[in-house]
Design an enzyme around this catalytic site. Structure first.
Site, short mmCIF file in Angstrom:
data_model
loop_
_atom_site.label_atom_id
_atom_site.label_comp_id
_atom_site.label_asym_id
_atom_site.label_seq_id
_atom_site.Cartn_x
_atom_site.Cartn_y
_atom_site.Cartn_z
N ARG A 54 0.86 -1.18 0.00
CA ARG A 54 0.00 0.00 0.00
C ARG A 54 0.90 1.23 0.00
O ARG A 54 2.11 1.12 0.07
CB ARG A 54 -1.03 -0.01 1.15
CG ARG A 54 -0.70 -0.76 2.38
CD ARG A 54 0.42 -0.19 3.18
NE ARG A 54 0.23 1.23 3.42
CZ ARG A 54 1.18 2.09 3.62
NH1 ARG A 54 2.46 1.70 3.63
NH2 ARG A 54 0.96 3.37 3.83
N ALA A 56 1.00 5.22 -2.04
CA ALA A 56 0.89 5.58 -3.46
C ALA A 56 2.08 5.12 -4.31
O ALA A 56 1.91 4.52 -5.38
CB ALA A 56 0.72 7.09 -3.57
N GLN A 207 -2.00 2.30 9.95
CA GLN A 207 -0.69 2.36 9.27
C GLN A 207 0.36 3.04 10.15
O GLN A 207 1.55 2.71 10.07
CB GLN A 207 -0.80 3.14 7.95
CG GLN A 207 -1.53 2.40 6.84
CD GLN A 207 -3.01 2.74 6.81
OE1 GLN A 207 -3.60 3.10 7.82
NE2 GLN A 207 -3.62 2.61 5.66
N ASP A 248 -1.62 10.77 -1.79
CA ASP A 248 -1.97 9.75 -2.80
C ASP A 248 -2.28 10.37 -4.15
O ASP A 248 -2.23 9.70 -5.18
CB ASP A 248 -3.15 8.93 -2.31
CG ASP A 248 -2.72 8.09 -1.13
OD1 ASP A 248 -2.71 8.63 -0.01
OD2 ASP A 248 -2.34 6.93 -1.34
N ASN A 258 -4.97 12.65 0.89
CA ASN A 258 -4.13 11.77 1.71
C ASN A 258 -5.05 11.02 2.68
O ASN A 258 -6.27 11.24 2.71
CB ASN A 258 -3.06 12.56 2.46
CG ASN A 258 -2.01 11.66 3.07
OD1 ASN A 258 -1.51 10.74 2.42
ND2 ASN A 258 -1.67 11.86 4.33
N LYS A 259 -4.47 10.15 3.46
CA LYS A 259 -5.22 9.28 4.38
C LYS A 259 -6.25 10.07 5.18
O LYS A 259 -5.97 11.19 5.63
CB LYS A 259 -4.23 8.56 5.28
CG LYS A 259 -4.82 7.58 6.27
CD LYS A 259 -5.72 6.55 5.62
CE LYS A 259 -5.03 5.72 4.56
NZ LYS A 259 -5.99 4.92 3.74
O1 MRU Z 1 -4.42 3.22 2.31
P1 MRU Z 1 -2.93 3.40 2.18
O2 MRU Z 1 -2.16 2.77 3.28
O3 MRU Z 1 -2.42 2.99 0.80
O4 MRU Z 1 -2.74 4.96 2.29
C1 MRU Z 1 -1.47 5.49 2.29
C2 MRU Z 1 -1.45 6.93 2.58
O5 MRU Z 1 -2.46 7.58 2.73
C3 MRU Z 1 -0.14 7.58 2.56
O6 MRU Z 1 -0.10 8.67 3.43
C4 MRU Z 1 0.05 8.03 1.13
O7 MRU Z 1 0.11 6.94 0.25
C5 MRU Z 1 1.08 8.96 0.93
S1 MRU Z 1 2.66 8.27 0.89
C6 MRU Z 1 2.71 7.32 -0.52
#
Ligand code: MRU
Length: 368
Positions: A54, A56, A207, A248, A258-259
């Site tokens: 997981r 981006a 995460q 992302d 973002n998350k």
């Molecule tokens: O759902 P995920 O774990 O793939 O989400 C990841 C995030 O939101 C990260 O903060 C994001 O990918 C930015 S770093 C690549």
């Protein structure tokens, strides 16, 4: 990055048989370090959708190798339609991270220029490796640019640690190596700057608790895990000097997906005059859309990820437990969008820029 003295990337071709692609299955961290082999397009699609990988950047690199696995399996008499189907399958796995479609399209564009299936196979492997290498290199470079910001803050702190809040995992586990939000932190730590990271646990998938805390421990970076809603309180009490998060998808006008929960941290940072930075390699820019809130697709995942929590028991056994009434409906939005007006700067592999269209296009003039 190193785990117990051994250097790992998050994805790599098997040394003896490069047709097999190896990943760290992140579902088992921090308790078990499991390596998984991916062979078919279905393996790659499942690994992305079910979050064995997981983040981006890593989603993009995995999709790049997924297209390589598609070319390996393509029948001679219908290569193009087979690759198109594989591309659609991979792109459908997760909608928000733009790196996914970007990597798949990069493969498709490169493959059309090759006439034979054999040539396409060689090309697909080369492009997948190029995507992975570029991801690692861009993260290394953005770390150097972000380091300058941390140095400036450290200079004003008279030897006190620089306190940085981060959300989710934008570490090396979310990329091929280095990470985005963590790259400046690791660079500062290696330069001997005293940094301390506040790690949001990041419900519901955790995460922060499971991955960011693990990475920082392995690198020896001081950190403290906090419940997601703690950041505002810490900011009001002067315990956060800056926020760095990943993204992302970022529009070329500077809106950042973002998350889920990132937006609330940005609001609190604005209210408390705390710089809020977003770190990203250019593969995360979306050059097509202008309004992040209206146009970025937000992934909705199963409500069970909110209702159940997985961890290990005192006996070391992995268990999943229900934490809400079974009959309660749970909604699970994976991401939110932070509008550009709340962002102090974007840390990219080309340098730090303001989060608005003219500044971003000045740094990436080829997208004008
Ligand atoms: O759902 P995920 O774990 O793939 O989400 C990841 C995030 O939101 C990260 O903060 C994001 O990918 C930015 S770093 C690549």
């Amino acid at each position: 990055m190193k785990i117990n003295g051994t250097h790992y990337r998050t994805i790599w071709p098997d040394a003896d048989n490069p047709k097999i692609i190896r990943i760290i299955d992140q579902r088992h961290l921090p308790h078990r370090f499991v390596i998984e082999d991916l062979r078919t397009v279905d393996d790659f699609a499942a690994a992305i959708q079910e979050m064995h990988v997981r983040g981006a950047g890593l989603i993009g690199a995995t999709a790049g190798f997924g297209m390589y696995s598609a070319v390996l399996a393509a029948p001679h008499d219908r290569v193009d339609s087979f690759l198109q189907q594989a591309a659609e399958k991979l792109i459908a796995t997760r909608p928000t991270a733009t790196n996914l479609a970007w990597a798949v399209q990069r493969q498709l564009a490169a493959l059309t220029t090759e006439a034979t299936l054999e040539a396409k196979r060689e090309k697909a492997f080369a492009i997948a490796c190029e995507i992975a290498d570029e991801d690692a290199e861009f993260c290394r470079r953005l770390g150097e640019h972000g380091l300058e910001i941390i140095k400036e803050i450290a200079a004003k702190k008279n030897g006190e640690p620089v306190n940085i809040l981060t959300h989710c995992n934008a570490g090396w586990l979310a990329f091929v190596d280095y990470g985005s939000a963590t790259a400046p932190i690791y660079a500062a730590h290696r330069e001997g700057i005293d940094v301390h990271v506040w790690v949001d646990e990041t419900r519901p998938w955790l995460q922060g608790a499971k991955l960011t805390a693990w990475e920082l421990s392995k690198e020896g970076v001081a950190h403290t895990l906090i419940a997601d809603n703690t950041g505002g309180h810490l900011m009001q009490h002067g315990q956060i000097d800056m926020v760095i998060v990943g993204t992302d998808r970022t529009t070329y006008t500077g809106d950042v997906a973002n998350k889920i929960g990132t937006y609330l941290k940005a609001l609190a940072a604005k209210d408390n005059n705390i710089p809020f930075y977003v770190a990203l390699p250019s593969s995360t820019f979306d050059w097509q859309i202008t309004d992040g809130v209206k146009e970025i697709p937000i992934e909705e995942r199963s409500g069970n990820e909110v209702k159940y929590v997985t961890g290990i028991t005192a006996e070391g056994k992995t268990e999943t437990v229900l934490i809400a009434p079974e009959e309660t409906r749970a909604a699970n939005y994976g991401f939110d969008v932070t509008p550009s007006r709340l962002i102090t700067g974007l840390i990219t592999e080309r340098g730090v820029t303001a989060a608005h269209k003219e500044a971003i296009l000045a740094l990436y003039p080829e997208h004008r």
